[in-house]
Design a protein around this motif. Structure first.
Motif, PDB file in Angstrom:
ATOM      1  N   ILE A 192       4.745  -2.796   8.287  1.00 42.58           N
ATOM      2  CA  ILE A 192       5.670  -1.681   8.504  1.00 42.58           C
ATOM      3  C   ILE A 192       5.204  -0.509   7.643  1.00 42.58           C
ATOM      4  CG2 ILE A 192       8.051  -0.860   8.223  1.00 42.58           C
ATOM      5  CD1 ILE A 192       7.937  -3.050  10.258  1.00 42.58           C
ATOM      6  N   ALA A 193       5.048   0.667   8.248  1.00 42.31           N
ATOM      7  CA  ALA A 193       4.780   1.901   7.503  1.00 42.31           C
ATOM      8  C   ALA A 193       6.059   2.722   7.514  1.00 42.31           C
ATOM      9  CB  ALA A 193       3.637   2.686   8.132  1.00 42.31           C
ATOM     10  N   ARG A 194       6.445   3.243   6.355  1.00 38.38           N
ATOM     11  CA  ARG A 194       7.723   3.947   6.241  1.00 38.38           C
ATOM     12  C   ARG A 194       7.541   5.242   5.461  1.00 38.38           C
ATOM     13  NH1 ARG A 194      12.261   1.264   2.612  1.00 38.38           N
ATOM     14  NH2 ARG A 194      10.958   2.210   1.014  1.00 38.38           N
ATOM     15  N   VAL A 211       3.784   7.620   2.248  1.00 38.26           N
ATOM     16  CA  VAL A 211       3.819   6.524   3.211  1.00 38.26           C
ATOM     17  C   VAL A 211       3.745   5.224   2.419  1.00 38.26           C
ATOM     18  CG1 VAL A 211       2.679   5.422   5.167  1.00 38.26           C
ATOM     19  CG2 VAL A 211       2.615   7.923   4.935  1.00 38.26           C
ATOM     20  N   SER A 212       4.721   4.363   2.636  1.00 35.84           N
ATOM     21  CA  SER A 212       4.743   3.042   2.010  1.00 35.84           C
ATOM     22  C   SER A 212       4.531   2.007   3.105  1.00 35.84           C
ATOM     23  CB  SER A 212       6.084   2.781   1.326  1.00 35.84           C
ATOM     24  OG  SER A 212       6.326   3.756   0.338  1.00 35.84           O
ATOM     25  N   VAL A 213       3.624   1.066   2.860  1.00 36.13           N
ATOM     26  CA  VAL A 213       3.342   0.026   3.846  1.00 36.13           C
ATOM     27  C   VAL A 213       3.747  -1.321   3.264  1.00 36.13           C
ATOM     28  CG1 VAL A 213       1.599  -1.089   5.282  1.00 36.13           C
ATOM     29  CG2 VAL A 213       1.430   1.360   4.812  1.00 36.13           C
ATOM     30  N   TYR A 214       4.465  -2.086   4.072  1.00 37.96           N
ATOM     31  CA  TYR A 214       4.973  -3.392   3.680  1.00 37.96           C
ATOM     32  C   TYR A 214       4.423  -4.444   4.635  1.00 37.96           C
ATOM     33  CZ  TYR A 214       8.396  -0.549   1.205  1.00 37.96           C
ATOM     34  OH  TYR A 214       8.990   0.370   0.383  1.00 37.96           O
ATOM     35  N   HIS A 227       0.848  -1.194   0.000  1.00 34.12           N
ATOM     36  CA  HIS A 227       0.000   0.000   0.000  1.00 34.12           C
ATOM     37  C   HIS A 227       0.886   1.247   0.000  1.00 34.12           C
ATOM     38  CE1 HIS A 227      -3.623   2.334   0.930  1.00 34.12           C
ATOM     39  NE2 HIS A 227      -2.899   3.000   1.809  1.00 34.12           N
ATOM     40  N   THR A 228       0.476   2.268  -0.734  1.00 38.00           N
ATOM     41  CA  THR A 228       1.113   3.582  -0.660  1.00 38.00           C
ATOM     42  C   THR A 228       0.023   4.632  -0.557  1.00 38.00           C
ATOM     43  OG1 THR A 228       1.210   3.824  -3.059  1.00 38.00           O
ATOM     44  CG2 THR A 228       3.168   2.935  -1.980  1.00 38.00           C
ATOM     45  N   THR A 229       0.348   5.692   0.150  1.00 40.55           N
ATOM     46  CA  THR A 229      -0.569   6.812   0.291  1.00 40.55           C
ATOM     47  C   THR A 229       0.259   8.051   0.599  1.00 40.55           C
ATOM     48  OG1 THR A 229      -2.630   7.557   1.338  1.00 40.55           O
ATOM     49  CG2 THR A 229      -0.999   6.518   2.777  1.00 40.55           C
TER      50      THR A 229
END
Length: 78
Positions: free
Chosen positions: A32-34, A21-24, A8-10
């Motif tokens: 993990i949100a980065r 925000v990139s979520v893995y 996911h990205t937002t």
């Protein structure tokens, strides 16, 4: 560290700026949100689900942005 698979990205708008925000999802099922501010300057939050990690990141990212602004101001005053 297991960086995981991007799921996911937002973007979050904080103080008139947009932050990606990139979520893995990791192999153990955790998330993990980065957000990358600059090379070597990254904020990461973890959680058990996409919703949990995004909520944590939305709540704490403004604090990270503010702390970096305060640090810049202190360096300019020194």
């Amino acid at each position: 560290m297991d960086s995981g698979i991007l799921i996911h990205t937002t973007e979050l708008k904080i103080a008139d700026r947009h932050y990606e925000v990139s979520v893995y999802v990791r192999s153990d099922g955790s998330h993990i949100a980065r957000t990358i501010f600059a090379p070597g300057d990254v904020i990461i939050h973890d959680g058990f689900s996409l919703e949990e990690v995004l909520a944590k990141h939305q709540r704490l990212l403004p604090l990270a942005v503010d702390s970096r602004q305060i640090l810049r101001e202190l360096r300019c005053d020194a």
